[in-house]
Scaffold this active site. Structure first.
Site, PDB file in Angstrom:
ATOM      1  N   TYR A  69     -11.826   3.000 -13.372  1.00 11.11           N
ATOM      2  CA  TYR A  69     -10.695   2.804 -12.443  1.00 11.11           C
ATOM      3  C   TYR A  69     -10.191   1.366 -12.558  1.00 11.11           C
ATOM      4  CZ  TYR A  69      -8.414   1.221  -8.230  1.00 11.11           C
ATOM      5  OH  TYR A  69      -7.547   0.597  -7.374  1.00 11.11           O
ATOM      6  N   SER A  78      -5.019  -4.444  -8.140  1.00 11.93           N
ATOM      7  CA  SER A  78      -6.190  -4.533  -7.267  1.00 11.93           C
ATOM      8  C   SER A  78      -6.997  -5.793  -7.533  1.00 11.93           C
ATOM      9  CB  SER A  78      -7.091  -3.308  -7.529  1.00 11.93           C
ATOM     10  OG  SER A  78      -8.375  -3.521  -7.001  1.00 11.93           O
ATOM     11  N   LYS A 138      -6.508  -0.480 -14.119  1.00 17.96           N
ATOM     12  CA  LYS A 138      -5.644  -1.465 -13.446  1.00 17.96           C
ATOM     13  C   LYS A 138      -5.397  -2.649 -14.382  1.00 17.96           C
ATOM     14  CE  LYS A 138      -4.899   0.543  -9.550  1.00 17.96           C
ATOM     15  NZ  LYS A 138      -3.544   1.091  -9.268  1.00 17.96           N
TER      16      LYS A 138
HETATM   17  C1  WQD Z   1     -16.389  -2.400   1.536  1.00 20.47           C
HETATM   18  C2  WQD Z   1     -17.775  -2.918   1.928  1.00 20.47           C
HETATM   19  C3  WQD Z   1     -19.601  -1.782   0.879  1.00 20.47           C
HETATM   20  C4  WQD Z   1     -19.031   2.060   2.863  1.00 20.47           C
HETATM   21  C5  WQD Z   1     -12.357  -0.862  -2.322  1.00 20.47           C
HETATM   22  C6  WQD Z   1     -11.901   0.122  -3.324  1.00 20.47           C
HETATM   23  C7  WQD Z   1     -11.434  -0.599  -4.556  1.00 20.47           C
HETATM   24  C8  WQD Z   1     -10.408  -1.638  -4.191  1.00 20.47           C
HETATM   25  C9  WQD Z   1     -10.927  -2.581  -3.127  1.00 20.47           C
HETATM   26  C10 WQD Z   1      -8.235  -0.710  -4.519  1.00 20.47           C
HETATM   27  C11 WQD Z   1     -18.712  -2.997   0.732  1.00 20.47           C
HETATM   28  C12 WQD Z   1     -19.611  -1.581   2.392  1.00 20.47           C
HETATM   29  C13 WQD Z   1     -18.873   0.751   2.444  1.00 20.47           C
HETATM   30  C14 WQD Z   1     -20.167   2.423   3.623  1.00 20.47           C
HETATM   31  C15 WQD Z   1     -20.909   0.144   3.549  1.00 20.47           C
HETATM   32  N1  WQD Z   1      -9.232  -1.036  -3.707  1.00 20.47           N
HETATM   33  N2  WQD Z   1     -19.793  -0.184   2.796  1.00 20.47           N
HETATM   34  N3  WQD Z   1     -21.071   1.437   3.946  1.00 20.47           N
HETATM   35  O1  WQD Z   1     -15.934  -1.392  -2.394  1.00 20.47           O
HETATM   36  O2  WQD Z   1     -14.647  -3.375  -1.513  1.00 20.47           O
HETATM   37  O3  WQD Z   1     -13.485  -1.551  -2.773  1.00 20.47           O
HETATM   38  O4  WQD Z   1     -11.330  -1.766  -2.022  1.00 20.47           O
HETATM   39  O5  WQD Z   1      -8.097  -0.935  -5.650  1.00 20.47           O
HETATM   40  O6  WQD Z   1     -10.878   0.374  -5.390  1.00 20.47           O
HETATM   41  O7  WQD Z   1     -13.010   0.926  -3.622  1.00 20.47           O
HETATM   42  O8  WQD Z   1     -14.379  -1.177  -0.417  1.00 20.47           O
HETATM   43  O9  WQD Z   1     -14.589   0.024   1.719  1.00 20.47           O
HETATM   44  O10 WQD Z   1     -15.864   0.901  -0.302  1.00 20.47           O
HETATM   45  O11 WQD Z   1     -16.594  -1.192   0.790  1.00 20.47           O
HETATM   46  O12 WQD Z   1     -21.762  -0.727   3.847  1.00 20.47           O
HETATM   47  O13 WQD Z   1     -20.383   3.602   4.039  1.00 20.47           O
HETATM   48  O14 WQD Z   1     -18.351  -2.003   2.844  1.00 20.47           O
HETATM   49  O15 WQD Z   1     -20.917  -2.013   0.405  1.00 20.47           O
HETATM   50  O16 WQD Z   1     -19.528  -4.140   0.895  1.00 20.47           O
HETATM   51  P1  WQD Z   1     -14.704  -1.935  -1.793  1.00 20.47           P
HETATM   52  P2  WQD Z   1     -15.344  -0.258   0.470  1.00 20.47           P
END
Ligand code: WQD
Length: 345
Positions: A156, A129, A160
């Site tokens: 988590y 990741s 990784k």
């Molecule tokens: C994306 C953006 C939030 C939800 C994920 C996995 C992580 C890794 C990478 C695998 C952020 C914003 C989110 C909401 C929002 N994958 N958001 N409102 O945090 O980049 O990480 O992908 O390993 O494990 O967690 O992805 O989709 O949670 O958030 O504004 O209701 O969307 O702040 O900027 P993230 P995400």
């Protein structure tokens, strides 16, 4: 000639899409899963796409004795793609033991069993990741594989990093083993058939499933976690990659280790190379689907990275792979999948 590909976590989001692409590429596959984060209906979805059932065994990769059964039943396993792991960032903070026991033990069992049963040329593709990079400094954006790794922000993310280190040590000690670590950015979307897709458990933590559930009326309103970041529109930037494009990269990685003169341990960043903000993605979703999408700006989410997107040039060059599906098409696939889920209820 050993040639079968073992897919652990095969009924998960990325695992199921990868099985489809492996079959499309002519590989024999056997999948294993303990259904801790998915269900047997995913196997029906895969069968609906490829036109037949895949070889599957329900087992827990963290239980070596149980896991060994797939190697005894399928002596032609030559490669493994390892998806089986717990992956909820927030949950890992509250329950680190679950993450260390499950994610590390599963990987250790896989390496040990591949050595015992597969011998020379045993190859592993590891699902890693971009979280290993933390918040890259401005000069390290877009993020290449040479960017410095940052201390993980969660148990988590730490699993990784630890798994990558374990694999590096193993390929050094055991010359018969080859490993490719694929560092995903943000996987989104669903298969064009709408027969498989992302199945968040409970309230979605990730952006796109929350968006599709809001558009479907399951959630009242999307909360955009902050618009006061140092980005053009103030919302966070990510590299959203179509899950089918991501799946295809795994096929290329398996092929490379089986057929080419690959290094013992290789790492690839899998992204589009394009950063997209939360608000931009919301607007693309609205335009692509014609759906209203109510949202409010709320406070920042703790632990969020401000901006991260990939430099995928190494994967483009070495794997002969790129993620080119346009974002509007990807978001439409996510919406079509959400509508299919509504019909199934
Ligand atoms: C994306 C953006 C939030 C939800 C994920 C996995 C992580 C890794 C990478 C695998 C952020 C914003 C989110 C909401 C929002 N994958 N958001 N409102 O945090 O980049 O990480 O992908 O390993 O494990 O967690 O992805 O989709 O949670 O958030 O504004 O209701 O969307 O702040 O900027 P993230 P995400």
């Amino acid at each position: 000639m050993k040639h079968r590909v073992l897919v652990t976590g095969g009924t998960g989001y990325i695992g199921s899409h990868t099985i489809v692409e492996l079959v499309n590429a002519g590989f024999d596959v056997v999948a294993v899963d303990n259904f801790s984060n998915s269900g047997p209906d995913v196997l029906e979805g895969i069968a609906g796409i490829i036109g037949r059932k895949i070889d599957f065994m329900e087992l827990d990769c963290a239980d070596r004795s149980s896991f060994s059964k797939v190697f005894m039943k399928y002596p032609d396993i030559a490669s493994a793609i390892h998806f089986a792991a717990s992956k909820a960032v927030g949950e890992s903070v509250g329950n680190p033991l679950k993450y260390y026991m499950n994610n590390l033990q599963s990987l250790l069992n896989l390496v040990s069993l591949m050595r015992e049963y597969c011998g020379e040329g045993a190859s592993i593709v590891f699902s890693s990741s971009c979280t290993v990079y933390g918040q890259p400094s401005p000069e390290n954006l877009p993020v290449s594989e040479n960017a410095p790794l940052q201390p993980a922000e969660s148990p988590y993310g730490r699993t990784k990093q630890m798994c990558e280190d374990i694999l590096r040590d193993c390929v050094k000690a055991y010359p018969e083993l080859k490993v490719t670590a694929l560092r995903y950015f943000n996987p989104i979307g669903a298969h064009p058939s709408a027969l498989i897709g992302e199945l968040p458990v409970g309230i979605p933590q990730n952006l796109v499933p929350y968006i599709t559930q809001t558009a479907a009326g399951i959630r009242k309103c999307l909360s955009v976690f902050g618009d006061d970041y140092d980005t053009p529109d103030g919302s966070c930037i990510r590299d959203y990659i179509y899950v089918v494009d991501l799946a295809k990269a795994h096929v290329q990685a398996v092929r490379r280790m089986l057929e080419a003169d690959s290094e013992a341990f290789e790492v690839f960043n899998l992204g589009t190379g394009r950063g997209v903000s939360v608000l931009e993605l919301v607007n693309v979703f609205r335009e692509a689907t014609g759906m209203d999408l109510p949202y409010v700006i709320s406070s920042r989410r703790e632990g969020d990275i401000e901006k991260v997107w990939a430099d995928p040039s190494k994967a483009n060059r070495v794997l002969g792979w790129s993620a080119d599906t346009p974002l509007d098409k990807v978001l439409l696939s996510a919406w079509n999948w959400q509508k299919r889920l509504l019909e199934k209820k």
